[in-house]
Write a protein that holds these residues in place. Sequence first.
Motif, PDB file in Angstrom:
ATOM      1  N   ARG A  12       0.829  -1.208   0.000  1.00  0.00           N
ATOM      2  CA  ARG A  12       0.000   0.000   0.000  1.00  0.00           C
ATOM      3  C   ARG A  12       0.864   1.259   0.000  1.00  0.00           C
ATOM      4  O   ARG A  12       0.514   2.262  -0.630  1.00  0.00           O
ATOM      5  CB  ARG A  12      -0.964  -0.030   1.184  1.00  0.00           C
ATOM      6  CG  ARG A  12      -2.029  -1.113   1.029  1.00  0.00           C
ATOM      7  CD  ARG A  12      -3.055  -1.099   2.139  1.00  0.00           C
ATOM      8  NE  ARG A  12      -3.992  -2.198   1.994  1.00  0.00           N
ATOM      9  CZ  ARG A  12      -5.115  -2.152   1.282  1.00  0.00           C
ATOM     10  NH1 ARG A  12      -5.453  -1.034   0.675  1.00  0.00           N
ATOM     11  NH2 ARG A  12      -5.912  -3.205   1.209  1.00  0.00           N
ATOM     12  N   ILE A  15       2.131   1.753  -3.788  1.00  0.00           N
ATOM     13  CA  ILE A  15       1.238   2.349  -4.790  1.00  0.00           C
ATOM     14  C   ILE A  15       0.945   3.810  -4.487  1.00  0.00           C
ATOM     15  O   ILE A  15       0.524   4.567  -5.370  1.00  0.00           O
ATOM     16  CB  ILE A  15      -0.075   1.549  -4.930  1.00  0.00           C
ATOM     17  CG1 ILE A  15      -0.890   1.593  -3.644  1.00  0.00           C
ATOM     18  CG2 ILE A  15       0.199   0.127  -5.372  1.00  0.00           C
ATOM     19  CD1 ILE A  15      -2.305   1.054  -3.824  1.00  0.00           C
ATOM     20  N   GLN A  16       1.181   4.229  -3.235  1.00  0.00           N
ATOM     21  CA  GLN A  16       1.022   5.634  -2.883  1.00  0.00           C
ATOM     22  C   GLN A  16       2.298   6.438  -3.145  1.00  0.00           C
ATOM     23  O   GLN A  16       2.332   7.650  -2.942  1.00  0.00           O
ATOM     24  CB  GLN A  16       0.625   5.767  -1.413  1.00  0.00           C
ATOM     25  CG  GLN A  16      -0.724   5.158  -1.063  1.00  0.00           C
ATOM     26  CD  GLN A  16      -1.893   5.881  -1.702  1.00  0.00           C
ATOM     27  OE1 GLN A  16      -1.771   7.031  -2.125  1.00  0.00           O
ATOM     28  NE2 GLN A  16      -3.033   5.211  -1.790  1.00  0.00           N
ATOM     29  N   ARG A  83       5.734  -0.122  -8.493  1.00  0.00           N
ATOM     30  CA  ARG A  83       4.517   0.668  -8.684  1.00  0.00           C
ATOM     31  C   ARG A  83       4.126   0.697 -10.160  1.00  0.00           C
ATOM     32  O   ARG A  83       2.943   0.643 -10.508  1.00  0.00           O
ATOM     33  CB  ARG A  83       4.750   2.091  -8.159  1.00  0.00           C
ATOM     34  CG  ARG A  83       3.487   2.944  -8.109  1.00  0.00           C
ATOM     35  CD  ARG A  83       3.774   4.301  -7.495  1.00  0.00           C
ATOM     36  NE  ARG A  83       2.575   5.081  -7.336  1.00  0.00           N
ATOM     37  CZ  ARG A  83       2.494   6.375  -7.592  1.00  0.00           C
ATOM     38  NH1 ARG A  83       3.557   7.031  -8.017  1.00  0.00           N
ATOM     39  NH2 ARG A  83       1.364   7.034  -7.413  1.00  0.00           N
ATOM     40  N   GLN A  87       0.513  -0.391 -11.934  1.00  0.00           N
ATOM     41  CA  GLN A  87      -0.278   0.557 -12.710  1.00  0.00           C
ATOM     42  C   GLN A  87      -0.653   0.024 -14.080  1.00  0.00           C
ATOM     43  O   GLN A  87      -1.501   0.610 -14.757  1.00  0.00           O
ATOM     44  CB  GLN A  87       0.486   1.877 -12.847  1.00  0.00           C
ATOM     45  CG  GLN A  87       0.589   2.644 -11.543  1.00  0.00           C
ATOM     46  CD  GLN A  87       1.455   3.889 -11.658  1.00  0.00           C
ATOM     47  OE1 GLN A  87       2.373   3.939 -12.482  1.00  0.00           O
ATOM     48  NE2 GLN A  87       1.182   4.884 -10.829  1.00  0.00           N
ATOM     49  N   GLN A  92      -6.686  -1.256 -12.161  1.00  0.00           N
ATOM     50  CA  GLN A  92      -5.733  -0.974 -11.095  1.00  0.00           C
ATOM     51  C   GLN A  92      -6.216   0.137 -10.168  1.00  0.00           C
ATOM     52  O   GLN A  92      -5.748   0.242  -9.033  1.00  0.00           O
ATOM     53  CB  GLN A  92      -4.365  -0.622 -11.679  1.00  0.00           C
ATOM     54  CG  GLN A  92      -4.358   0.537 -12.653  1.00  0.00           C
ATOM     55  CD  GLN A  92      -4.173   1.881 -12.005  1.00  0.00           C
ATOM     56  OE1 GLN A  92      -3.666   1.957 -10.885  1.00  0.00           O
ATOM     57  NE2 GLN A  92      -4.605   2.937 -12.674  1.00  0.00           N
ATOM     58  N   TYR A  93      -7.184   0.934 -10.613  1.00  0.00           N
ATOM     59  CA  TYR A  93      -7.700   2.000  -9.753  1.00  0.00           C
ATOM     60  C   TYR A  93      -8.309   1.442  -8.475  1.00  0.00           C
ATOM     61  O   TYR A  93      -8.376   2.122  -7.443  1.00  0.00           O
ATOM     62  CB  TYR A  93      -8.739   2.834 -10.509  1.00  0.00           C
ATOM     63  CG  TYR A  93     -10.043   2.122 -10.736  1.00  0.00           C
ATOM     64  CD1 TYR A  93     -11.093   2.241  -9.814  1.00  0.00           C
ATOM     65  CD2 TYR A  93     -10.247   1.310 -11.843  1.00  0.00           C
ATOM     66  CE1 TYR A  93     -12.294   1.577 -10.012  1.00  0.00           C
ATOM     67  CE2 TYR A  93     -11.425   0.643 -12.048  1.00  0.00           C
ATOM     68  CZ  TYR A  93     -12.463   0.785 -11.133  1.00  0.00           C
ATOM     69  OH  TYR A  93     -13.652   0.117 -11.311  1.00  0.00           O
ATOM     70  N   TYR A  96      -6.486   1.493  -5.008  1.00  0.00           N
ATOM     71  CA  TYR A  96      -6.473   2.679  -4.163  1.00  0.00           C
ATOM     72  C   TYR A  96      -7.740   2.793  -3.311  1.00  0.00           C
ATOM     73  O   TYR A  96      -7.907   3.741  -2.560  1.00  0.00           O
ATOM     74  CB  TYR A  96      -6.326   3.936  -5.029  1.00  0.00           C
ATOM     75  CG  TYR A  96      -5.033   3.948  -5.801  1.00  0.00           C
ATOM     76  CD1 TYR A  96      -3.891   4.538  -5.273  1.00  0.00           C
ATOM     77  CD2 TYR A  96      -4.936   3.338  -7.053  1.00  0.00           C
ATOM     78  CE1 TYR A  96      -2.693   4.544  -5.976  1.00  0.00           C
ATOM     79  CE2 TYR A  96      -3.744   3.331  -7.758  1.00  0.00           C
ATOM     80  CZ  TYR A  96      -2.630   3.936  -7.212  1.00  0.00           C
ATOM     81  OH  TYR A  96      -1.427   3.917  -7.905  1.00  0.00           O
ATOM     82  N   GLN A  97      -8.604   1.791  -3.451  1.00  0.00           N
ATOM     83  CA  GLN A  97      -9.818   1.749  -2.650  1.00  0.00           C
ATOM     84  C   GLN A  97      -9.712   0.615  -1.630  1.00  0.00           C
ATOM     85  O   GLN A  97      -8.731  -0.121  -1.596  1.00  0.00           O
ATOM     86  CB  GLN A  97     -11.032   1.557  -3.563  1.00  0.00           C
ATOM     87  CG  GLN A  97     -11.165   2.657  -4.623  1.00  0.00           C
ATOM     88  CD  GLN A  97     -12.341   2.429  -5.549  1.00  0.00           C
ATOM     89  OE1 GLN A  97     -13.234   1.634  -5.271  1.00  0.00           O
ATOM     90  NE2 GLN A  97     -12.323   3.143  -6.675  1.00  0.00           N
TER      91      GLN A  97
END
Length: 218
Positions: A12, A15-16, A83, A87, A92-93, A96-97
């Motif tokens: 996590r 990806i941030q 990362r 992506q 892949q969005y 982020y959830q």
Amino acid sequence: MQGFGDVSGHFRSMIQGHCDVVVVGVVFGDLIQAGRCAKKTVRKISNVDEAKWSDLTDTQKRRFIDCIAGNDDVEFGYAKFTREQMQTLENQYLLYQDVCFPPDWDLALTGYAYGEILFENGAHDEHRISFEFDHVASQKQSDDIVSHIEEFVPGSKPKYNSSHNSLGIQAADCFAGAVAEDHKSDTNWLDTIDRDRVVACSETSLVQLENDLYNYDR
């Protein structure tokens, strides 16, 4: 077959943009041989009772790498994730959830990576498998990783433990850390080890995660 696993980095955070790479590493060998170099490393450092790559000096890291490179009774496997790789995944969005398949996607990918490494090292052909990895935040989360390892190697019955209690896991921590440092800092720790003793893989894990994301979004 006997193996020990640990992870360098956090999915996590990666990806941030707070972590460059995540490496899932496994050291294969019996408990004595797999943990010998970690034990030797700790023994030479005062006031340290656990081998962690991030805590070692460059000299101590070199001693550890030279030790495992010279120990023909152990082999290695790793899966490296960046990362940029994440992506490229379809949907892949969703990463982020708060995605839960179950389990959370980062736990699923950790389990898939361990499972793929074990599979590629021949665990599916073995009648007896003993695999132990470093536990995560909770027993439930560690159990979730176990279930996803078994999707790649059914019946393997992996276990988890604290790295503090396992020299084998400590060796895996240092190995994974070395692979991650090679990626981030252009070091050459891994070049010291005979490549015939190292299995590198991650593609099947990512395909499985991508499939999970696709089904989750339907």
